[in-house]
Design an enzyme around this catalytic site. Sequence first.
Site, short mmCIF file in Angstrom:
data_model
loop_
_atom_site.label_atom_id
_atom_site.label_comp_id
_atom_site.label_asym_id
_atom_site.label_seq_id
_atom_site.Cartn_x
_atom_site.Cartn_y
_atom_site.Cartn_z
N SER A 89 9.10 47.11 69.26
CA SER A 89 9.98 47.81 68.32
C SER A 89 10.41 49.16 68.92
O SER A 89 10.98 49.20 70.00
CB SER A 89 9.29 47.95 66.97
OG SER A 89 10.19 48.37 65.97
N HIS A 101 11.04 40.77 61.77
CA HIS A 101 10.54 41.90 62.56
C HIS A 101 9.06 42.13 62.25
O HIS A 101 8.65 42.15 61.10
CB HIS A 101 11.35 43.16 62.22
CG HIS A 101 11.12 44.28 63.18
ND1 HIS A 101 11.74 44.35 64.40
CD2 HIS A 101 10.33 45.39 63.08
CE1 HIS A 101 11.36 45.45 65.03
NE2 HIS A 101 10.50 46.09 64.25
N ASP A 134 16.11 39.65 61.93
CA ASP A 134 15.76 41.00 62.35
C ASP A 134 17.05 41.76 62.66
O ASP A 134 17.88 41.28 63.43
CB ASP A 134 14.88 40.94 63.60
CG ASP A 134 14.30 42.28 64.00
OD1 ASP A 134 14.82 43.32 63.57
OD2 ASP A 134 13.32 42.28 64.77
#
Length: 311
Positions: free
Chosen positions: A159, A281, A251
């Site tokens: 991320s 995600h 996502d």
Amino acid sequence: MTDLDGARRLDPALRAIATTRTAFTTEAIALMREPFDERRRDVARHTGVPGVQISEHNVIAEGGAVPVRIYRGGPAPAPVVIYCHAGGFALGNLDTDHPQCVELARRGRCTVVSVDYRLAPEFPYPAAFDDAIAVLRWVAGNAKALDVDAARVAVAGSSAGGALAACLAQGAADEWLPPVIFQLLHQPVLDDRPTASKAEFRTSPAFDSEAAALMWRHYLGTDAGSPDAVPARRPELNGLPPALITCAEVDPFRDEAIEYALRLLRAGVSTELHVFAGACHGFDSLLPDWAGSQRLFALQGDALQRVWNGI
């Protein structure tokens, strides 16, 4: 059945637990930090680590000491991965991706150095990147003492940590940072600009495009989104180290991961891309025992071993 964007496309196992959005205002972040850290701390306490030795250190840097956690999963002098955790630049610490670091060290037969970088909005760019830089330089400069192989250094991140890892790889390619031979980017945050997946997943489970916009605002501060801070804004990607890029179907960051992988390939950089169908995600943190998460861990470990062995 939730009415969040894309929820019906999730695997049933994830659909059952990924039922809420993530608020990411400054006020929400302040309220989230303690429970977020406690949840991840509890997971870390209950994560088995057979075959992996763990220690903690402080790296002295200009911004102060940077805590690191070292995971040793291979014989010395081991190849080494500099790892940057997830958390939208504003959440997290060394416990955040503890299970992921254990898996990388164990499956990749290597040493993983996880970075506890400073968080936004209190510390906007370049604080987190400076901390990651300090750790990369520390590892490269103390390779013998750390029992690692300075010729086999990779960077990895999840991320927001994927953005930091990608920026480290770019700095290494430009030769102002120590050499990096591989970049492993999971569900990476790479671009502050609009994409089709951000438009599609405005209210998606786990993390959505509204939170993504706030995340960049917290991180960039007064920075306008320069190529030094935002990996996808770099005009040319030739000369970067080979990459494994993995992302989720549902996502907001999906399309920037795919586009970055395609740009690397077009620039002649060996790149492997995987999109995990039915995933959102953070799926590997939400449900590490899910079959898709286990495939991810196996894929990452295999990619690292191939790199270490020069395949």
